[in-house]
Design an enzyme around this catalytic site. Structure first.
Site, mmCIF file in Angstrom:
data_model
loop_
_atom_site.group_PDB
_atom_site.id
_atom_site.type_symbol
_atom_site.label_atom_id
_atom_site.label_comp_id
_atom_site.label_asym_id
_atom_site.label_seq_id
_atom_site.Cartn_x
_atom_site.Cartn_y
_atom_site.Cartn_z
ATOM 1 N N ASP A 128 -11.233 1.185 -1.533
ATOM 2 C CA ASP A 128 -11.384 2.593 -1.148
ATOM 3 C C ASP A 128 -12.304 3.365 -2.087
ATOM 4 O O ASP A 128 -12.524 4.565 -1.879
ATOM 5 C CB ASP A 128 -10.015 3.285 -1.123
ATOM 6 C CG ASP A 128 -9.213 2.943 0.122
ATOM 7 O OD1 ASP A 128 -9.828 2.629 1.155
ATOM 8 O OD2 ASP A 128 -7.973 2.992 0.056
ATOM 9 N N GLU A 168 1.040 -0.273 -5.109
ATOM 10 C CA GLU A 168 -0.145 0.594 -5.097
ATOM 11 C C GLU A 168 0.343 2.019 -5.371
ATOM 12 O O GLU A 168 0.672 2.771 -4.465
ATOM 13 C CB GLU A 168 -0.859 0.481 -3.745
ATOM 14 C CG GLU A 168 -2.233 1.153 -3.715
ATOM 15 C CD GLU A 168 -2.161 2.599 -3.281
ATOM 16 O OE1 GLU A 168 -2.437 3.476 -4.136
ATOM 17 O OE2 GLU A 168 -1.841 2.867 -2.125
ATOM 18 N N ASP A 203 0.826 -1.194 0.000
ATOM 19 C CA ASP A 203 0.000 0.000 0.000
ATOM 20 C C ASP A 203 0.873 1.262 0.000
ATOM 21 O O ASP A 203 1.965 1.277 0.572
ATOM 22 C CB ASP A 203 -0.895 -0.025 1.245
ATOM 23 C CG ASP A 203 -1.993 1.014 1.197
ATOM 24 O OD1 ASP A 203 -2.657 1.128 0.159
ATOM 25 O OD2 ASP A 203 -2.198 1.696 2.218
#
Length: 501
Positions: free
Chosen positions: A396, A341, A294
């Site tokens: 998200d 990401e 992430d």
């Protein structure tokens, strides 16, 4: 060969007792993936959930979430009686996780199981003792951290007595002696999680399904990670963060995102060869076949917000470790399948770092048309490189149908024109078809989009506290008809081998 997968949180499975688990429903989902021509199951972080029930704010980088332990499998192992969990109140809405009820009941049920596990005549006891010995390097800190949190009614370690906060030897030894039963409990919980996870991973391998894990870049401040090794983080002499993590203001949030995690001391980390990080990533590959890291851009430069700030508006960009970190990582662990990401505010140096690592980045179809994001044409499928992982949206983002309902009318009109969405096919399926037909070597779609759910199926809305991480699928969601439809798309776009009859 190109392939495809599904993003489905384990918590979202329709297992009994309030939350998805590692038991029968997880194995059934693996069967669905195989029948549907999928090769990957992407999940969210599996650590114990923390603040706001977020899997991205965990109290440990190494522990597994106790909520994911399947109670039926514990009963089958002789560790529980059905009456000890079946009639408890796990919630009235099967489509939502009630974390308050899980917090109230789950650990008390697990205590019964762990007590039996430690019995001298239990057949799993030798394996438990071996697990505790082999994992002591992280397990002992985690178990003591959790035991102390129990003693202090859940208070953050930063509020503990100074001797424990600073891990003074005499105070630590005294706590270990006084809390020995609690330490045995937390060790036992992690053993049970490990046993069930290994079984699930073996089942995935039998079906040629790769598990894609998700690693938050930052550790939570109130975590065993920071308490056990504060020197890895930007902390002052009182062991409080100097600056914290977040994102600057953008089209989605006028004040930015204030995550609050302590920032890494990259200078110190480099001096010891990034020891903490190498251990962390090596451990993740014991659980997953592929790892999504992430907030990749934070390795190029990270956004530092002064500790105590109420919003993310006054932060500044600071240099990260860059390619030196990833070269050191590869020297230590070899080449590993990592997804970067690479979303958010990207600069030429972030693009260069991605190219230098060789990792596939992410392409999110919704960003191709959303004027709030400004991603533009690089997120349109005709521009996808082969070395990327394509999504309609991630956890998200809104679901496909939710985005079409809630995005700006002009953005939606452009999307419909570009994608040539077909109401008869289902506009969400038209959006998924766009990424399946792209050059991306891997595509991942949310289960909610396959089920044609609107915003009620959204997993997380960043910067909004409450109501997140709760969505669950209902029993029967993984139907043979849905698997057959999905498999046909995989055959059309050559993301699965076509078996000739």
């Amino acid at each position: 060969m190109r392939s495809s997968g599904i993003l489905m949180p384990i918590t979202a499975l329709p297992s009994p007792c309030g939350v998805g688990t590692l038991g029968a429903d997880a194995r059934a989902f693996l069967d669905f993936l195989s029948e549907a021509g999928q090769r990957c199951w992407q999940i969210l972080p599996i650590g114990p959930t923390g603040y706001g029930d977020s899997p991205y704010q965990s109290c440990s980088s190494f522990a597994g979430n106790p909520y994911l332990i399947d109670l039926e499998e514990l009963r089958a192992a002789g560790l529980l009686l059905r009456k000890e969990y079946e009639n408890l109140n796990w919630g009235n809405d099967p489509a939502r996780v009630d974390y308050a009820l899980l917090y109230e009941h789950r650990l008390s049920v697990l205590r019964r199981a762990v007590t039996r596990l430690w019995a001298e005549d239990h057949p799993l006891l030798p394996a438990l003792r071996q697990f505790c010995a082999e994992e002591a390097w992280w397990l002992e800190d985690y178990a003591l951290f959790m035991a102390l949190k129990g003693r202090f009614q859940g208070a953050s370690w930063s509020c503990w007595p100074a001797a424990l906060k600073k891990r003074e030897q005499e105070a630590m030894k005294e706590a270990q002696d006084e809390l020995s039963d609690e330490l045995r409990f937390w060790r036992g919980v992690q053993f049970l999680f490990s046993v069930q996870w290994r079984r699930l991973r073996d089942e995935a391998a039998k079906r040629s399904i790769s598990l894609i894990g998700d690693l938050p870049i930052y550790a939570a401040e109130d975590s065993a990670d920071v308490w056990a090794d504060p020197g890895q983080f930007q902390m002052d002499e009182t062991l409080h963060p100097i600056a914290v993590a977040g994102c600057p203001p953008d089209g989605f949030s006028a004040t930015g995102q204030l995550w609050g995690n302590p920032l890494f001391d990259w200078t110190k980390m480099k001096q010891d060869g990034y020891r903490w990080w190498i251990r962390r990533i090596a451990f993740q590959f014991r659980f997953y076949d592929v790892l999504r890291i992430d907030h990749f851009r934070g390795f190029d430069s990270y956004y530092a917000i002064p500790a105590g700030a109420n919003t993310a508006e006054r932060g500044s960009w600071q240099p990260g470790p860059g390619i030196d970190f990833f070269r050191t990582l590869e020297q230590a662990l070899g080449k590993r399948p990592i997804i970067a990401e690479d979303l958010g505010f990207l600069t030429p140096s972030v693009h260069q770092l991605l190219a230098d690592t060789g990792y596939p980045g992410m392409k999110v179809l919704e960003f191709a048309f959303d004027s709030r994001d400004g991603g533009g044409r690089s997120y349109q499928p005709h521009n996808y490189p082969r070395n990327c992982v394509a999504y309609v949206g991630t956890h998200d983002n809104d679901t496909a149908l939710g985005w079409l309902q809630n995005a700006a009318p002009g953005d939606v009109a452009l999307a419909r024109e570009y994608l040539h969405t077909d109401p008869q096919e289902g506009e969400g399926w038209s959006m998924m078809r766009a990424i399946w037909s792209s050059a991306a070597k891997l595509t991942v779609v949310q289960m909610q989009d396959l089920l044609e759910l609107g915003s009620e199926g959204r997993i997380n809305t960043p910067s909004v506290l409450g109501g997140n991480w709760q969505w669950r699928a209902l029993p029967g969601f993984d139907s043979p008809a849905l698997a057959a439809r999905l498999r046909r798309y995989m055959e059309l776009y050559e993301r699965v081998n076509i078996i000739k009859k």
